[in-house]
Each structure stands twice: as C-alpha cells, then as structure tokens.
Design a protein around this motif. Sequence first.
Motif, mmCIF file in Angstrom:
data_model
loop_
_atom_site.group_PDB
_atom_site.id
_atom_site.type_symbol
_atom_site.label_atom_id
_atom_site.label_comp_id
_atom_site.label_asym_id
_atom_site.label_seq_id
_atom_site.Cartn_x
_atom_site.Cartn_y
_atom_site.Cartn_z
ATOM 1 N N ASN A 125 -16.067 -25.708 -9.426
ATOM 2 C CA ASN A 125 -15.345 -24.270 -9.165
ATOM 3 C C ASN A 125 -16.567 -23.362 -8.413
ATOM 4 O O ASN A 125 -15.876 -22.522 -7.600
ATOM 5 N N ARG A 144 -23.355 -5.436 -20.006
ATOM 6 C CA ARG A 144 -23.197 -6.800 -19.590
ATOM 7 C C ARG A 144 -23.907 -7.005 -17.990
ATOM 8 O O ARG A 144 -23.639 -8.196 -17.720
ATOM 9 N N PHE A 167 -1.268 4.166 -1.833
ATOM 10 C CA PHE A 167 -2.665 4.242 -0.973
ATOM 11 C C PHE A 167 -2.660 4.580 0.130
ATOM 12 O O PHE A 167 -3.575 4.869 0.821
ATOM 13 N N ILE A 205 -12.117 -6.914 -13.872
ATOM 14 C CA ILE A 205 -13.147 -6.248 -13.881
ATOM 15 C C ILE A 205 -14.396 -7.222 -14.390
ATOM 16 O O ILE A 205 -14.413 -7.620 -15.605
ATOM 17 N N PRO A 206 -15.537 -7.364 -13.803
ATOM 18 C CA PRO A 206 -16.378 -8.369 -14.276
ATOM 19 C C PRO A 206 -17.218 -8.254 -15.290
ATOM 20 O O PRO A 206 -17.556 -9.048 -16.032
ATOM 21 N N TYR A 207 -17.205 -6.989 -15.627
ATOM 22 C CA TYR A 207 -18.188 -6.643 -16.957
ATOM 23 C C TYR A 207 -17.106 -6.369 -18.186
ATOM 24 O O TYR A 207 -18.016 -5.965 -19.060
ATOM 25 N N PHE A 229 -2.884 -9.398 -8.271
ATOM 26 C CA PHE A 229 -3.293 -9.824 -6.846
ATOM 27 C C PHE A 229 -3.392 -11.495 -6.825
ATOM 28 O O PHE A 229 -3.556 -12.105 -7.680
ATOM 29 N N THR A 270 -14.736 -3.895 -6.272
ATOM 30 C CA THR A 270 -13.710 -4.401 -6.977
ATOM 31 C C THR A 270 -13.163 -3.742 -8.410
ATOM 32 O O THR A 270 -11.966 -3.419 -8.300
ATOM 33 N N PRO A 271 -14.033 -3.381 -9.080
ATOM 34 C CA PRO A 271 -13.532 -2.543 -10.387
ATOM 35 C C PRO A 271 -12.915 -1.339 -9.925
ATOM 36 O O PRO A 271 -11.965 -0.729 -10.489
ATOM 37 N N LEU A 299 -15.936 -13.340 -20.411
ATOM 38 C CA LEU A 299 -15.927 -12.536 -19.298
ATOM 39 C C LEU A 299 -15.302 -13.406 -18.449
ATOM 40 O O LEU A 299 -15.239 -14.583 -18.098
ATOM 41 N N LEU A 305 -9.489 -1.739 -8.567
ATOM 42 C CA LEU A 305 -8.674 -2.034 -9.773
ATOM 43 C C LEU A 305 -8.281 -0.675 -10.733
ATOM 44 O O LEU A 305 -7.190 -0.665 -11.011
ATOM 45 N N SER A 360 0.742 -1.278 -0.097
ATOM 46 C CA SER A 360 0.046 0.042 -0.113
ATOM 47 C C SER A 360 1.049 1.225 0.016
ATOM 48 O O SER A 360 0.460 2.238 -0.544
ATOM 49 N N GLU A 386 -19.444 -2.589 -7.377
ATOM 50 C CA GLU A 386 -18.271 -1.703 -8.025
ATOM 51 C C GLU A 386 -17.109 -1.497 -7.036
ATOM 52 O O GLU A 386 -16.066 -0.916 -7.349
ATOM 53 N N ARG A 404 -2.875 -7.634 -17.763
ATOM 54 C CA ARG A 404 -3.286 -6.236 -17.528
ATOM 55 C C ARG A 404 -2.088 -5.584 -16.912
ATOM 56 O O ARG A 404 -1.785 -4.317 -16.972
ATOM 57 N N SER A 430 -20.345 -1.883 -18.960
ATOM 58 C CA SER A 430 -20.819 -2.413 -17.805
ATOM 59 C C SER A 430 -22.366 -2.390 -17.916
ATOM 60 O O SER A 430 -23.156 -3.483 -17.589
ATOM 61 N N LEU A 455 -7.026 -1.472 -1.444
ATOM 62 C CA LEU A 455 -6.741 -2.585 -1.040
ATOM 63 C C LEU A 455 -7.958 -2.956 0.141
ATOM 64 O O LEU A 455 -8.442 -4.108 0.313
ATOM 65 N N TYR A 470 -8.942 -10.449 -9.476
ATOM 66 C CA TYR A 470 -9.798 -9.095 -9.267
ATOM 67 C C TYR A 470 -9.793 -8.643 -10.983
ATOM 68 O O TYR A 470 -9.337 -7.499 -11.016
ATOM 69 N N LEU A 493 -10.767 -3.947 -1.637
ATOM 70 C CA LEU A 493 -10.871 -5.569 -2.046
ATOM 71 C C LEU A 493 -10.885 -6.389 -1.056
ATOM 72 O O LEU A 493 -11.519 -7.629 -1.312
ATOM 73 N N ASN A 494 -10.521 -6.026 0.334
ATOM 74 C CA ASN A 494 -10.588 -6.829 1.261
ATOM 75 C C ASN A 494 -11.832 -6.873 2.108
ATOM 76 O O ASN A 494 -12.098 -7.726 2.787
#
Lengths: 221, 844
Positions: B842, B13, A55, A96-98, A90, B287-288, A137, B291, A50, B285, A153, B10, B381, A94, B384-385
């Motif tokens: 999974n 999807r 951060f 970006i899901p979309y 990480f 996590t995104p 995805l 990142l 960090s 949002e 990335r 976004s 962080l 992590y 994320l955590n």
Amino acid sequence: MNVQLQGLAKSFLQGENSLRILHGLSLDMKSGEIVAVVGESGSGKSTLLSLLAGFERPDAGLIRWDAQAAGDWTEPQWAAFRKESLGFVFQNYYLIPYLTAVENVALPLRLLGHDDPEPEARKMLSELGLEKRLHHLPHQLSGGESQRVAIGRALIHSPRLVLADEPTGSLDARTGQQVLDLLFRQLEGRQQTALIVTHSQEVAQRCHRILTLKQGQLWPV
Amino acid sequence: MASLNLILASLRRQKTLYGIWVLSLCLAVTGLVIIDVYRQSLAGMIREQGRKILTGDLSMSARRQLNETERRTFTAAVPQPAQMAESYDMMAMISTDKESRLAMVRFITDAYPLVGQIQLSERAGDVQGADLLSGDAIKMWIAADLVPLMNLKMGDQVKLGAITAEVAGIIQKDSSQTLRFGGLAPRVYLHRTQLEPARLIQFGSTFTNSLYALTPDVDNEALRRSLDTQLTDPGLEITSPRDMERGALRVLTRVLDYLGLIGLVTLSLGWIGVYYLGRRWLTLERTPSALLKCIGLSSLELQNLLLLKLSVILCAGVILGGALSWVGAHAVLPMFKSSLPPEFVLLWSWKSTALLLVIGPLAGLLLLYAPLRAVAFEAPLSLLNANPARVELSWQRLTALAGSVVFLFVALTFLQARSWNVTGVFLAALVGCVIAIAGVAYLFLRAVRSARRQRQGWRWHLASAQWLGRPGTALLLVIVSALAGLLAQMVPHLERTIVGEIRPPEQGSRPALFLFDVQEEQTEPLTAMLRADGAEISQSSPFIRSRLLQVNGAPFERAQTGEWSTREEENEARFRNRGVNLTYRAHLSPSEKIVAGVDYESMPEDQVSVEKDYAERLGFKVGDRLLFDVQGVEIEAAIGSLREVNWDSFEPNFFIQFKSGMLGEAPKTWIMTVKRHASLSAPQMQRLITGKFPNVSSINVQEALDNLTDIVTKLSGGLKVASRLAMALGVFVFLMILLFQLLSSRQDWVQLRVQGLTPGQIWQLQLLIYGGLALLGTLLGTLLAGAANWGLAHFAFRTHPQFDVPAMLVILSITWVLAWIGLTWMSLRQARDIARSLRSLNSV
C-alpha cells in the motif's frame, strides 16, 4: 433539492490566452435525482463541481437552488450553503489526517454547532460497516475504508445536494463495488439529490440520468 | 468550540511537527530574553537602589572644588531644612612599610551617607562619617579587597599623603558601589576633616567634589532640571537617583548591547527555523483546509482557525521559551556573580514579557501571515490538486511580509544597540554576510551544474540532482550553517585579538608605571630620584585643566543628563559634560597620527590638534574656533588638525593638545610614565615614589592590564555563551530542515531502495548531500569569522588581528560531529521506515 443551471460559462487565463472551459452549460435536476456526468479529461468536470460548490464564480449564467438564485451570493453565503446543504465525496477521500474516523465523520455536525455529534457519527459508521474502525486515524485505514468514512462525512448532516468526484476512482473493482453500493443505498434511502462525476460506465449506469460534458456543455447520453 | 477541538486533535496527533516547532521558537527567543532579564533586573535594582548608590536624593559634583555660588544655588533649590553631606573623591596612594597601592579615597562629612549603608565587619549596624571622628587617632575604613592585597588588618597604620591613619574598619557592605568590574583602586573612607592635613589636593590635582541633599517628598527630576538651567557650567553634574541607572550600568549595558546583538543573530536563525516549519505546517494544512472549506468554512473562518492554531503554537513556544530563559538566566548567574553587586537578584519584568510576545507570537504571525492567508483564500480544489510542496505568494504579500519582518528586526536591533551607528553597521554586516554566503552558494550550484555534464559516479549524480532540484533548500542550509559557524568562531578570535592588544607578547615597550598629579616643582627631583635608582621616565606631559567656554562664538553649555535616547547622544553628553584637559607638545608621540588638517610640525601655535573620535562626538571640525578658560585666563585657538591616538599604548595622550607656547606659562601638573626596570619591580618603584612624593599617584600598568584582561575574559565569557547558544540553535535548525526534507522526499528514497540501493548507500548519499552543504556552510562561516575579526581589528580596534586556531578547530569538529550524529540518526530512522514501507504494498 431542485438544481437549475442556465447558460453557465467559465473561462480561465492560461498565460495570455483565455481558455474556454464551459460555454452555455444548462442543467435541471429534480429533488432526489442522481445524475452522472461523464467526459474526457480536461472537459471541465472539475470546473462544473467548483461552480456548483461556489468555489468559482461563473463568467455568465444562472445557478438556482430550489428556485433561489445563487449568482450574487457572497463568499460567507456560499460557505453557509456548503455547511448546511452540500456533501462532497472525492476520488482520493481526503480525510483530515489528524482526526479519527469518527471525528472526521462528526466534523460537519460539529461545524453546524452540535454539542455532541459523535453518537450520530458512530451510527453512520456502523451503517457503513466501520463500527470496528471508529478510532483509527486515516493512515491506519485501507482505501475502501477511507472512502466509506468520506461518504459518511458527506452524508452525516443530510445535505440536500451531494457532489461526488470519481468516488471509486482510487479503489479496486471489488472494493469500488462495495463502496458504490453503500453510497447509492445512502443516497436513495435519504432521497438526496446528487451529481456524480465519473469515468466509470458502471458508476454512471447506476445513476438516474447520464450526461456527457463536451465542448463546454452537457449532452444527454 | 469546534475550532478548539480541531486544534487540540491536531496538536495531540502531530506531536513531532509541533514539538519541534515549539522547541525551535523556544530556543530562538531564549538568548535574547535571558539578556533582557539581566538588563531589566539590573535596571530594576538600580531603580530600587538609585538613592543608595547616589547616597542621597540629589547631588551636585564637579572635578574641582565647588564654588560658593554653586553651593548657594544648590542649597537654595533644595527645600529647607534639608540634611546635606559632602565628599571629596580622588585616586591616591596608600602605603604601609611593605606595600604601596593606589586607592580611591573618599573624604566624607558627618552625615554621609544620607541614604544607604556602610557596614563594617567588626561593628553591628550602619556607620556614618561622624563615626570616623571617635577617639583621637585618625581613622580609615578600607574596602575588604585591600585586606589580602596589602596584608592589612584592624589597627594597622596606613600612610596617605601627609597623614597616617589607623584601619578602624573593613567594609563589608557599601551600598554606593554598584558593579565591581576591576579592583584597580579599592575604596577607602576618611573624614572630611583629614582632607587638608593629608595635603592630597594640591594645585591641579585630580579629584571630584560632591554635595548631597536629602529631599524627601520632592520631585527630584524637576529639581534636577531646574538646577540644570541655573547652573550651566559643563563641568558641573547634577544627578538624581534616576540618572544612576544609566551611569552605574554603563559598562554592563554596553556588554548587554553586544550580547543582545548576538542574541538577535540567534533569533534570526530561530526565525528561519520557525518560518521553515511554518511553511511545512501550511503544506500539511492544505488538505484539511480544502476539506473544511468544502464542509462549509468560509475563507475568513478558515484563516481565523489557522491563525488561532498558529497562535497556540507560538504561545506554547514563548511560554516554554520564557521558562527556559528564566532557568538559563539563573544557570549563567554564577559566571557574572563576582561582577555584580550583592543586592543583585534576577527579576522578571513586564518588559521581558512584552519582548517575548513581540519576538515570538508577533514575529511568527508576521512571518507566516502571508502564506497562511494564501492557503486560507485558495480555492479548495486547487488546494487539493496543486503541488503540495508549494504555497504561492504574490509579490505584494511577499513585500508586506518582508517589509514587516525587516522593520521588526531593525527596531529590535536599535532597541538592543541604542545606537543608529551600531544598528547600521550590524545590519549591514549581517546582510553583507548573508549576501556573501548566498553568492558563494550560488557559485557552488553553478559549478555543480557544469560538473554534472561530465560523467560522474551515481552518488555525485544523485547528490547534484538533489542540490540543483531544490536550490532554495540548499541555499537555506548553507546560510544557516554558515551564520552559526560565523558567530561561534568570531567570539574566540575577537577575544584573542583584544587580549593580544592588551597584553602583547612584547611588553617591553609598555611603561611600568603611570604617574599623575606630579607638581611642577616635583618633576626634576622625582626624575633625579628615579634615575639614582636606575629607573627612567619615558615620557612626561604637562596637564592643564580648563573649561571650554565657546565653540565658534557660541556658548558651550552642558548637555541635559538623563534624556538620551541613543548611545551617541549619551556619549556626546558625557564628553560635553566632562572638563577639558589640555597639554602641549612640540612633536607628536609615536602613538599619534594626524588624519586631517595641517601637518603637526607646521601647525601654528594658535591652533590645536583634536583627537578624531572626540571631535566626531562633539561635532568639531578643522577650522572651528574654541575658547578656553585656563585658570581664569581666556585662550582662543582654532582646530588645526585631527589626530588618531593609540590609547592602548599607555602613553600620556590628550583629546586636545597645543603645540607649545600659548600654554607654556599656564599653571599645570605633570603626567609621566616610568620605563620598565630590570631589577626594580613596579610595586618597589611605587613605594619609592610614595615614600618621597606622597601626593603623586601611580598606576601599576601591568596590574591595570591584568585587571583589564580579567574584565575582557569575564565579558567575553558571556559573549561565548551567547555565541555557543547560536551555534547550537544553528545545528538544531539545520537538522530540523533536514528532518523535514527527508520526510517530504520519503518517496524518492523509497524509489531508490526499490532500484536496488542498500540502506548504507542511502546513508552515504544523504551524508554527501546534506553533510556537503553543512561543510560548505561551516567553512564559509569560518572564513567570514576570520574576515570579521580582521576587519574589526583593523578598523574598530586599530590593532593586528590574532586568530584562535585551536578554538576554531574545536568548534568546527563539534559542529561536524553533531551534524554527522544527527544526520546518521535520521537516516537510520528513515531506513527503518522505508523498510516498513517496502513490506507494505500500500505504501509504495
């Protein structure tokens, strides 16, 4: 990139008590060097990352990148530094899901203002063996594939420093080995400086130098 | 560009979340915006039609003959040469051999209407007063409503007072008539020259005399203000076309006020949904965001990106909401068509757009800015955590968030109600309801906690763990279902109460006829005539016209019209500007009750009793001294007491009444009520009275009540639509919260399947957890609706509450069935999803 940390200290308040995490931590890394940091849980590895990424601000001490002091940088300066010079990997990928795999990899270039970053991202994914997963995805990818996308990335914009936090921690041994091979091939091929936080001896052994974080300071192993 | 790409990816999807979010906002704003579209369309129409409704550019009117000074002042103020016209309006009986009926008669001069049209069915083009003079016969134009009511046709002879006129036209269009609530007294036109021969205006008769002027290229507002300062008699009214907006729309705007309040509750339900989904979105949002910060976005850039994304969603919601409102406004138009003028067309005004932007994007941003900022400025962080279900807020941000939303809601409430009193009562009731619901829900959770200590089956054990583990969600679900249930159930109860008050099952106590303009010398022969036919006068009261000159020595002047910012000011101005009618009676009638001051029986003769609400509106209190001008004689009296009056009794009641004595010799007319008769119908009695006493006007009480019932039914139709929209939105928000609860606790359900529960058992468990909360909420809503009806009946309408039990059962059944279907559908979908997860190592 040369990295120089001098006398870094960081404490956190836990209730009314101050919890000292880092205490006089110093580190010198030469350009192209890959350093492993090991240590027990709670020893301050994440705090160190960090601080390096800007951060968190240290309570005391100096951070220098190529002899340039970053101690009094503002948040936008740190953000610009991360955008141009830092790559992150990480443990839990992590993504970006979309965004698809190729979009995830292209994102740092997009943020740097590239008009059409996807060909480069495609090339990077091909190097990582994901040429058939470009438009998937994150939830459609396996753990190993996701981590490879995350590596892509982290490296696409050729950062001068790569920070990795347990990059194989969520993967089985075989996949972890493959991912590690890819990561080191990329880092060494591009002569990139990297600091890898890990519990894994195998990962640590592949780095140029191993340090352990104990009692708030880094010690050579 | 990069931001836009991210946002578009976004949106593309994550369609389910954003789709439901947009739909939620769209439904939240729809009710209020439909109401605003009607409000603005009516205002626009009146603005357009103001001159036509007024029939000129400026008018001066009074409920008496305008005197020469007033006429001269008015004429002098208007730039000359000016075209002018005059009218006299009064309620009067018109009759044929077979029928007799109350009509609103307007005697007009040649040039009337100066602006606008009167069109007749038998004649092309517009007509004016002068057209009533052609030929020898006395001519009359009648409203089309009268044709079926009195079986009239062209050429029929109709008696009016002392004259008989020929039906020379049936009115197809009269641009001076705006809203058509009730057809109690359809309009009839005659020429001004017939006023004296008809002999309808006798001493003390109720009528309005108006003077109109055409003043093109003149600032009529300035002219009106100038005349207001020159002519200070409170009984005189100067009107410009702009005033018509307020005057002509009074009834409908009041209805729209109340519809607007229901729309606000719907909006608040929608806001709960928007906020809940927003928090869910921000959780996703995290996590995104982490990142993007790692990749190099600063906190401020990330905040702007999230704000942009939120704005896109909110704008999509309001665009869809605007479109749905526009379609909805057209869809409900047939319900109100019969009550609206033919010129009425739905218009989209910039004010509706502004309202949409305020209750959509602005409110959404206010609601979500604090949690959004918390995410944007949180360390990556930690994003994320940290436990992804939570976004921590500091108390300062919570205060700012809550404060801004409360301010917006209060402002919107005031804009809807235009009354601080109604705003206060509405907000207090809403907050009270939410506190009551939350209190009961809290007690429920405490009871669950106690009951959990005893040994229970696994269903109860797991359900109670879920309720206690997520008390915030449990509370939210109970509040949403209770508020939706409350709104949906309150309107049918209220309609039943109001209609029950207007038309009680026991109508024997109500009079059959209400007579007014009875001359002093007519009281005895009229009573005798009715008695001879077996009918009986139940009550008679003297009616004395007067002007209030001073209150406590200070002149009582006319309030300025057209400058009101609240309904209270409007009421005060209306009451101040109307004339003061006095009466005297030795004893209170059964419909009156003293609530302050001295007992009526012991009140001295130089004191008056004032109706409580009237006193409140004009700021009178016991002990104030009032100076009246009664036909040129000044009479001073102190306020001895305040009275409550049951106006629904249809007995002759007055705002100000003397005990007796002081007004005994004053010139007066009489108001009377005629008892119901076993064999003589009200129309038969009306014909009897009109035959012998043509100047006496009578209202058929039953017909008036039918008319009122019709109005209440029409108005409550709108309220019902609004409340059902609220209920639908409540069910939608409930199911939406449920959907995201199920999604976020997916792993828990997977674990239960792994532990051996069947999909059927999981469905039962979900039904118990969420159906139980819906049941609790809707039952609470039902109880609160009953309590609200009881409270309003007792304190606002001063009547006995009546409850619409069948409607209550139907609404409860529909709500439960909808919730059951929604929950079962979601449970089935989740069961399939869990089955897929179980097949894939999974995912487990």
